[in-house]
Structures are given as structure tokens and as C-alpha cells.
Write an enzyme that holds these catalytic residues in place. Structure first.
Site, PDB file in Angstrom:
ATOM      1  N   LYS A 178     -11.966  -0.372 -15.154  1.00  0.00           N
ATOM      2  CA  LYS A 178     -12.457  -1.629 -14.592  1.00  0.00           C
ATOM      3  C   LYS A 178     -12.915  -2.598 -15.684  1.00  0.00           C
ATOM      4  CE  LYS A 178     -11.858  -1.034 -10.158  1.00  0.00           C
ATOM      5  NZ  LYS A 178     -10.813  -1.816  -9.459  1.00  0.00           N
ATOM      6  N   TYR A 223     -13.112   5.503 -14.387  1.00  0.00           N
ATOM      7  CA  TYR A 223     -13.124   4.318 -13.522  1.00  0.00           C
ATOM      8  C   TYR A 223     -13.797   3.130 -14.229  1.00  0.00           C
ATOM      9  CZ  TYR A 223     -14.315   1.563  -9.310  1.00  0.00           C
ATOM     10  OH  TYR A 223     -14.472   0.569  -8.371  1.00  0.00           O
ATOM     11  N   ASP A 261       0.844  -1.191   0.000  1.00  0.00           N
ATOM     12  CA  ASP A 261       0.000   0.000   0.000  1.00  0.00           C
ATOM     13  C   ASP A 261       0.880   1.241   0.000  1.00  0.00           C
ATOM     14  OD1 ASP A 261      -3.243   0.325   0.833  1.00  0.00           O
ATOM     15  OD2 ASP A 261      -2.002   2.118   0.995  1.00  0.00           O
TER      16      ASP A 261
END
Length: 305
Positions: free
Chosen positions: A172, A168, A35
Site C-alpha cells: 500500500k 500489505y 472481479d
């Protein structure tokens, strides 16, 4: 279920990634928690979130290490795989989960917002997958083929589209295409590749859908908890999912759905070139026989994940 396996989870400092990392550790996996610690829009960097998840796993008796590299760069993705092998001697499962949002309607969507979301979601899936695949190919070539697994993270927005999320949704949708190609190419090395389209309460969804995703009352089932998605991810990332590859699953609350993507519907063959009028008349007849299209998320109250 995952005793002895080594698992990478990207974007594992918070939300779904954190839930996945903890769930894999609970099933006996050693976990690499990747992360960058960025804000919701991708700004800022902090080692804190990844290390906090590592500390949680260790406190529960598990084994984990943190990785703070940028997996949307070749250097960061290569480092992720190298760190994993150096720490635990192997790599069995890659869960691509990292992402953030820059929502705008298309007419207001800046090029930078498009590029940033494509970079972290689509490129951030491709590069870890590329370097993990190279590792597994080398292992297979040395006669050490393992039941390797990849779980990618798409979204209902990638399957149906979502108002205000053109960048987005496109990223995706690209992840679904990448999943199908990777499943076909990597099977020879013993690698299975699948994708999930989750819906859960995370930083990426709670502000937009605060009311729909509000926490339940005491004693009620929290249908939007990210932990609900993780059991499917753990199974897909384990040897128990043998034979399952190139699939996309929706996961929300207590519901799991196998998504069935583009496949031929009604068709007509003229045996020769159509005129525009003939093509239009034929298309209209075919549409009358076809299943109706699903609405884009955000239209007429349709939710999104």
C-alpha cells in the site's frame, strides 16, 4: 456528475469496489465491473460476484458489463481496457481497488504470502494503470484528449504501517509512490491520478476488527459502511475534480482528510562531512524540534484501514 463517462472498477464484486461501482452508475456512468471472485486470501475464482453487481446496476436502469480477468497479469489488464473500449467505445476513469490479505507477523511471513500480496495490490495497480495510460496516450496523440481520471487505493497501513501486515503495508505504501509518479507522468495526456486510504467494514477488515466495525443500531449512522467512501471516489473520478492530482485522501464515515506526506522538516548543514558523534548529536537536536512520528496501526489500540 458522471453522465457519459465510462468507468472501470477493479475488485468490484464485493465491499468497497461494489459500493464504488454502484455509486458511479447512480451518477450516470457506464461501469466495467472487474472481479476474479476469489476468497479473502486470494484462493478460488468465481464469475458470480462481478455478474451480481452488473445485474444490480442494470436492474436500476444503468449499463454495466462484467470482466473476470486477472488484472495482475499483462493479458488480464490489457483485456480489461480492451473490453471497456469494445463495450462502450471509450475509457474515462480507472479505479484500482482489487486486493486481499495474508496477514502474518514478519517472523512468520512466508515468501509466498509476501509475493501474493505484492502481486495483487501493487502489480494489480501497475498493470491496469499501464494499459489505461497507453490508451489515453494514443487518444491524446489522435487529438481526442479526455479528462481522464485514476483513483488508486492505498490504506492507512501504507501511510503509517500496521502490525502483522508487513506485506500489505509495503504494497500500500508502494501504491502511494506509484500514484505520485503516475500523476507527474500522465498529466500531459489529460490524466489526473489520486489515491484514497479508506477505512470501512469489508471482508478484509470485519474479522480483525469485528467489535470496532460492528453495524450500528437502527437509525444510527453507519460510520463504517463502505458506501461512505464512494462519494469521494466518484468525485475524484469525474470531470468535476479538475486540477486535483497527485493527492492522497483518507476517507472514513463522514470524514475526509487530505494527507500530507513526507516533506522536509528540521535540517542542519555542516558544509562538510560529519563525524559519527557530530551526526548523532545533530540528529538528536533535529528530532527534538521535529513533529513526533505517528504510531503504527495496532500499537496502543490505534486502528487501521
Amino acid at each position: 456528475m458522471c453522465a457519459g463517462r465510462v468507468v472501470i472498477v477493479t475488485g468490484a464484486g464485493r465491499g468497497l469496489g461494489r459500493a464504488h461501482a454502484l455509486a458511479f452508475a447512480a451518477e450516470g456512468a457506464r461501469v466495467v465491473v472487474n472481479d476474479l471472485g476469489v476468497e479473502l486470501d486470494g484462493a478460488g475464482v468465481s464469475a458470480g460476484p462481478a455478474q451480481q453487481v452488473v445485474d444490480e446496476i442494470v436492474a436500476r436502469g444503468g449499463r454495466a458489463v462484467a470482466h473476470g480477468g486477472d488484472i495482475a497479469t499483462s493479458e488480464g489488464a490489457a483485456s480489461l481496457v480492451a473490453t471497456t473500449v469494445d463495450a462502450f467505445g471509450r475509457l474515462d476513469t480507472l479505479v484500482n481497488n482489487a486486493g486481499f490479505l495474508r496477514d502474518r507477523m514478519l517472523v512468520n511471513l512466508d515468501e509466498d504470502d509476501w509475493d501474493a500480496v505484492m502481486r495483487v495490490h501493487l502489480k494489480g495497480h501497475f498493470l491496469p494503470l499501464k494499459y489505461a495510460a497507453a490508451h489515453w496516450r494514443a487518444e491524446a496523440g489522435a487529438g481526442r484528449k479526455v479528462p481522464a481520471r485514476v483513483v488508486n487505493t492505498s490504506s492507512g497501513a501504507g501511510l503509517l504501517g500496521s502490525l502483522g501486515q508487513g506485506n500489505y503495508s509495503a504494497a500500500k505504501a508502494g501504491i502511494v509512490g506509484l500514484t505520485l509518479v503516475a500523476a507527474a507522468e500522465m498529466g500531459r495526456y489529460g490524466v489526473q491520478v489520486n489515491a484514497i486510504a479508506p477505512a470501512a467494514r469489508t471482508r478484509m477488515t470485519e474479522q480483525t476488527f469485528a467489535e470496532a466495525m460492528a453495524a450500528p443500531g437502527e437509525g444510527e449512522f453507519d460510520a463504517m459502511a463502505p458506501e461512505n467512501v464512494s462519494p469521494l471516489v466518484v468525485w475524484l473520478g469525474s470531470a468535476a475534480s479538475a486540477g486535483v492530482t497527485g493527492r492522497v485522501f483518507e476517507a472514513e464515515g463522514g470524514r475526509i482528510t487530505v494527507m500530507e506526506g513526507w516533506r522536509p522538516g528540521p535540517t542542519a548543514d555542516n558544509g562538510a562531512r560529519w563525524t559519527p558523534a557530530e551526526a548523532g548529536e545533530t540528529a538528536a537536536k533535529l528530532l527534538a524540534r521535529a513533529e513526533p512520528a505517528q504510531p503504527v496501526y495496532g500499537v496502543r489500540g490505534v486502528g487501521r484501514g
